[in-house]
Design a protein around this motif. Structure first.
Motif, mmCIF file in Angstrom:
data_model
loop_
_atom_site.group_PDB
_atom_site.id
_atom_site.type_symbol
_atom_site.label_atom_id
_atom_site.label_comp_id
_atom_site.label_asym_id
_atom_site.label_seq_id
_atom_site.Cartn_x
_atom_site.Cartn_y
_atom_site.Cartn_z
ATOM 1 N N CYS A 31 3.091 -1.723 -4.284
ATOM 2 C CA CYS A 31 1.656 -1.498 -4.484
ATOM 3 C C CYS A 31 1.341 -0.010 -4.524
ATOM 4 C CB CYS A 31 0.851 -2.178 -3.388
ATOM 5 S SG CYS A 31 0.770 -3.968 -3.555
ATOM 6 N N CYS A 59 -4.100 -4.452 -1.491
ATOM 7 C CA CYS A 59 -2.906 -5.253 -1.251
ATOM 8 C C CYS A 59 -1.880 -4.456 -0.445
ATOM 9 C CB CYS A 59 -2.312 -5.711 -2.581
ATOM 10 S SG CYS A 59 -0.957 -6.880 -2.426
ATOM 11 N N GLY A 60 -1.685 -3.193 -0.805
ATOM 12 C CA GLY A 60 -0.742 -2.352 -0.076
ATOM 13 C C GLY A 60 -1.156 -2.145 1.372
ATOM 14 N N SER A 104 -4.323 -2.616 -5.950
ATOM 15 C CA SER A 104 -3.056 -2.159 -5.383
ATOM 16 C C SER A 104 -3.255 -1.532 -4.011
ATOM 17 C CB SER A 104 -2.384 -1.152 -6.323
ATOM 18 O OG SER A 104 -2.043 -1.772 -7.544
ATOM 19 N N CYS A 162 -2.898 -6.516 -12.086
ATOM 20 C CA CYS A 162 -1.831 -5.669 -12.618
ATOM 21 C C CYS A 162 -1.304 -6.178 -13.958
ATOM 22 C CB CYS A 162 -0.686 -5.561 -11.613
ATOM 23 S SG CYS A 162 -1.086 -4.567 -10.163
ATOM 24 N N CYS A 219 -3.926 -9.155 -6.804
ATOM 25 C CA CYS A 219 -3.342 -7.908 -7.286
ATOM 26 C C CYS A 219 -2.417 -8.171 -8.473
ATOM 27 C CB CYS A 219 -2.599 -7.224 -6.143
ATOM 28 S SG CYS A 219 -1.977 -5.585 -6.555
ATOM 29 N N ASN A 241 -2.200 -10.601 -2.623
ATOM 30 C CA ASN A 241 -1.002 -10.541 -3.470
ATOM 31 C C ASN A 241 -1.271 -11.179 -4.828
ATOM 32 O OD1 ASN A 241 1.758 -11.016 -1.072
ATOM 33 N ND2 ASN A 241 0.284 -9.378 -1.273
ATOM 34 N N CYS A 272 6.519 -5.225 -0.716
ATOM 35 C CA CYS A 272 5.275 -5.359 -1.482
ATOM 36 C C CYS A 272 4.398 -4.121 -1.320
ATOM 37 C CB CYS A 272 4.518 -6.615 -1.044
ATOM 38 S SG CYS A 272 3.006 -6.901 -1.998
#
Length: 84
Positions: free
Chosen positions: A69, A48-49, A45, A16, A12, A9, A65
């Motif tokens: 992502c 993390c996703g 992303s 981002c 990322c 998290n 979240c």
């Protein structure tokens, strides 16, 4: 149990934020910098996703979240595809 998720998290978010700053400048972009930044944002992303999806069934904030992502990953892919 969530150490990897939290780390992803934070990583990322950092990627981002940086990518957002690079692509939102109102001057001519340098594809040699912008393309790798978008690729890094896509990778961050996705990772993390994927991790948040593992916890999303039991933790609502992870489900949210993961959705964010995926949206970010899609937006970056669109920008990358539109680069000349």
């Amino acid at each position: 149990e969530l150490a990897k998720c939290i780390r992803l998290n934070l990583d990322c978010a950092d990627v981002c934020i940086t990518t957002g700053r690079i692509v939102s400048r109102q001057t001519e972009y340098d594809a040699n910098l912008t393309r790798p930044a978008l690729e890094a944002c896509i990778a961050a992303s996705k990772s993390c996703g994927d991790e948040c999806e593992r916890h999303g069934e039991h933790m609502e904030h992870c489900a949210v979240c993961a959705q964010c992502c995926r949206a970010c990953e899609e937006a970056c892919r669109g920008l990358l595809a539109g680069m000349r």
